[in-house]
Design an enzyme around this catalytic site. Structure first.
Site, short mmCIF file in Angstrom:
data_model
loop_
_atom_site.label_atom_id
_atom_site.label_comp_id
_atom_site.label_asym_id
_atom_site.label_seq_id
_atom_site.Cartn_x
_atom_site.Cartn_y
_atom_site.Cartn_z
CD GLU A 1 54.91 35.83 46.21
OE1 GLU A 1 53.82 36.39 46.07
OE2 GLU A 1 55.08 34.83 46.95
CB VAL B 1 56.74 42.38 55.28
CG1 VAL B 1 56.67 43.45 56.36
CG2 VAL B 1 56.51 42.98 53.91
N GLY C 1 46.49 35.68 51.61
CA GLY C 1 45.61 34.61 52.07
C GLY C 1 44.22 35.04 52.48
CG ASP D 1 35.38 32.26 48.46
OD1 ASP D 1 35.41 31.64 47.38
OD2 ASP D 1 35.77 33.44 48.59
CG HIS E 1 43.27 38.04 9.93
ND1 HIS E 1 44.39 37.87 10.70
CD2 HIS E 1 43.55 39.04 9.05
CE1 HIS E 1 45.33 38.72 10.28
NE2 HIS E 1 44.84 39.44 9.29
C1 LIG Z 1 40.22 40.90 46.48
C2 LIG Z 1 39.49 39.76 45.83
C3 LIG Z 1 39.38 39.72 44.46
C4 LIG Z 1 38.70 38.69 43.84
N1 LIG Z 1 38.61 38.68 42.48
C5 LIG Z 1 37.94 37.69 41.87
C6 LIG Z 1 37.80 37.68 40.46
O1 LIG Z 1 38.28 38.56 39.76
N2 LIG Z 1 37.13 36.65 39.89
C7 LIG Z 1 36.58 35.66 40.64
O2 LIG Z 1 35.98 34.76 40.06
N3 LIG Z 1 36.69 35.64 41.97
C8 LIG Z 1 37.35 36.64 42.60
N4 LIG Z 1 37.47 36.63 43.97
C9 LIG Z 1 36.86 35.51 44.71
C10 LIG Z 1 35.37 35.72 44.86
O3 LIG Z 1 35.10 36.98 45.43
C11 LIG Z 1 34.80 34.60 45.73
O4 LIG Z 1 35.20 33.36 45.24
C12 LIG Z 1 33.29 34.64 45.77
O5 LIG Z 1 32.83 35.88 46.27
C13 LIG Z 1 32.77 33.49 46.65
O6 LIG Z 1 31.37 33.60 46.80
P1 LIG Z 1 30.69 33.10 48.13
O7 LIG Z 1 29.23 33.37 47.93
O8 LIG Z 1 31.14 31.71 48.43
O9 LIG Z 1 31.27 33.98 49.31
P2 LIG Z 1 31.13 35.60 49.58
O10 LIG Z 1 30.99 36.29 48.29
O11 LIG Z 1 32.26 35.88 50.49
O12 LIG Z 1 29.74 35.66 50.32
C14 LIG Z 1 29.58 35.22 51.65
C15 LIG Z 1 28.63 36.17 52.33
O13 LIG Z 1 28.28 35.65 53.61
C16 LIG Z 1 28.26 36.70 54.54
N5 LIG Z 1 28.46 36.09 55.88
C17 LIG Z 1 29.62 35.68 56.45
N6 LIG Z 1 29.36 35.15 57.67
C18 LIG Z 1 28.02 35.21 57.87
C19 LIG Z 1 27.15 34.82 58.92
N7 LIG Z 1 27.59 34.28 60.05
N8 LIG Z 1 25.82 35.04 58.76
C20 LIG Z 1 25.35 35.61 57.63
N9 LIG Z 1 26.13 36.00 56.60
C21 LIG Z 1 27.44 35.81 56.73
C22 LIG Z 1 29.41 37.59 54.10
O14 LIG Z 1 29.23 38.91 54.61
C23 LIG Z 1 29.25 37.56 52.58
O15 LIG Z 1 28.35 38.53 52.10
C24 LIG Z 1 38.12 37.65 44.61
C25 LIG Z 1 38.24 37.68 46.00
C26 LIG Z 1 38.92 38.73 46.60
C27 LIG Z 1 39.00 38.75 48.11
#
Ligand SMILES: Cc1cc2nc3c(=O)[nH]c(=O)nc-3n(C[C@H](O)[C@H](O)[C@H](O)COP(=O)(O)OP(=O)(O)OC[C@H]3O[C@@H](n4cnc5c(N)ncnc54)[C@H](O)[C@@H]3O)c2cc1C
Length: 288
Positions: free
Chosen positions: A13, A49, A92, A133, A267
């Site tokens: 880390e 790293v 990231g 996201d 409890h």
């Molecule tokens: C390893 C990991 C662990 C996680 N654990 C947790 C957890 O425990 N709890 C939690 O709350 N959150 C967790 N998250 C975060 C969570 O996964 C995201 O916040 C969530 O999935 C966001 O939803 P979203 O719909 O915005 O994006 P996503 O779920 O990323 O969906 C976006 C979709 O768009 C598709 N896409 C991308 N570009 C295009 C394009 N040009 N045309 C069409 N489709 C496209 C992608 O393939 C994807 O299916 C984790 C994330 C990671 C990476």
């Protein structure tokens, strides 16, 4: 998880603590570090790293002090090598918004490519909304935040005037033990000029933790020094990610430590750790 499955794990880390996020209380990081060491997970904090070589049976990883630590600039100082079977890089997340013509329709992104939207989830282009996201780390990149944003956006599309409340989104981290948090840390409250106090109760003082033999962890409630209003909660321990729901309701509905202290908790349950922390915060004697 990998450690629980029997792998020997080393975590490298770059920052001086595990979970170096502003939303995670430093005490929580310390508890997690202690618990990881008990599980024989090797922690290399303040290290990065600097190189890797593959070939043969595994990976040879070169690790050195983080830039902030290596003040002498001597690249060889503190360098060490690890021979490992697998290297898992989990640093990231990056947006995938390039090349799809967002700019041609007037949807703006920041310099890194995250889509810009206001708290009502409107983008710069009328009639285009963004959730999840794709909004990047300046919002909150979690599944339940994305769902809540979806509801806000959908209601606004239908004519409502809602804004996303990012201040009461809980965070859940599925380490062993689990970590969960909501609202402000005491440090953050102080930065914002809010007079804040905190009360911490150790998980081992809770009967249910003794029964299930999961003693590592604690619950901290951060509250307003004058009004007793609950500003945040920071949990580490068994089922912390479930227990955070009560604290989230308390922060969202602006409850005080007296409100929580006066609420009867069954409890023996792990939820008593929140009750005990509230009793301590309210200045009442703890149960034996
Ligand atoms: C390893 C990991 C662990 C996680 N654990 C947790 C957890 O425990 N709890 C939690 O709350 N959150 C967790 N998250 C975060 C969570 O996964 C995201 O916040 C969530 O999935 C966001 O939803 P979203 O719909 O915005 O994006 P996503 O779920 O990323 O969906 C976006 C979709 O768009 C598709 N896409 C991308 N570009 C295009 C394009 N040009 N045309 C069409 N489709 C496209 C992608 O393939 C994807 O299916 C984790 C994330 C990671 C990476």
């Amino acid at each position: 998880m990998l450690s629980a499955l029997g792998a020997e794990v080393t975590i490298i880390e770059a920052m001086p603590r595990l979970l170096p996020l502003s939303s995670v209380d430093e005490a929580v990081s310390k508890v997690l570090q202690r618990e990881f060491k008990k599980r024989k997970i090797q922690l290399l904090l303040d290290q990065t790293v600097v190189g890797m070589e593959t070939g043969g049976e595994g990976v040879r990883v070169t690790v050195g002090p983080s830039a902030g630590t290596n003040l002498s600039g001597d690249r060889e100082r503190g360098i060490q090598h690890l021979e490992v079977e697998k290297l898992l890089v989990c640093v990231g997340r990056a947006p995938n918004t390039g090349g799809i013509g967002l700019e041609t329709v007037g949807v703006e992104c920041d310099a890194k490519g995250w889509v810009l939207a206001d708290r009502s989830l409107r983008t710069g282009r009328q009639g285009v909304w963004a959730i999840g996201d794709v909004l990047g780390p300046s919002k909150i990149m979690l599944a339940h935040a994305a769902s809540a944003e979806g509801e806000v956006a959908a209601e606004n599309i239908m004519g409502a005037a809602r804004e996303m409340d990012y201040d009461t989104v809980p965070g859940a981290i599925f380490t062993q033990p689990e970590v969960a948090m909501v609202g402000l840390t005491q440090a953050r409250a102080e930065t914002e000029g809010i007079p804040a106090l905190s009360a911490t109760v150790l998980m081992r003082s809770i009967a249910k933790a003794q029964i299930i033999d999961e003693l590592g962890g604690e619950a901290k409630i951060v509250f307003h020094a004058k009004t007793g209003r609950i500003l945040g909660a920071h949990l580490v321990g068994p089922h912390a990610t479930d227990l955070i729901a009560e604290a989230t309701l308390a922060v969202r509905t602006r409850l005080t430590v007296n409100d929580l202290a006066g609420t009867i908790h069954a409890h023996p349950t792990l939820a008593e750790v929140i009750h005990e922390a509230a009793l301590k915060a309210a200045g009442r004697p703890l149960h034996g």
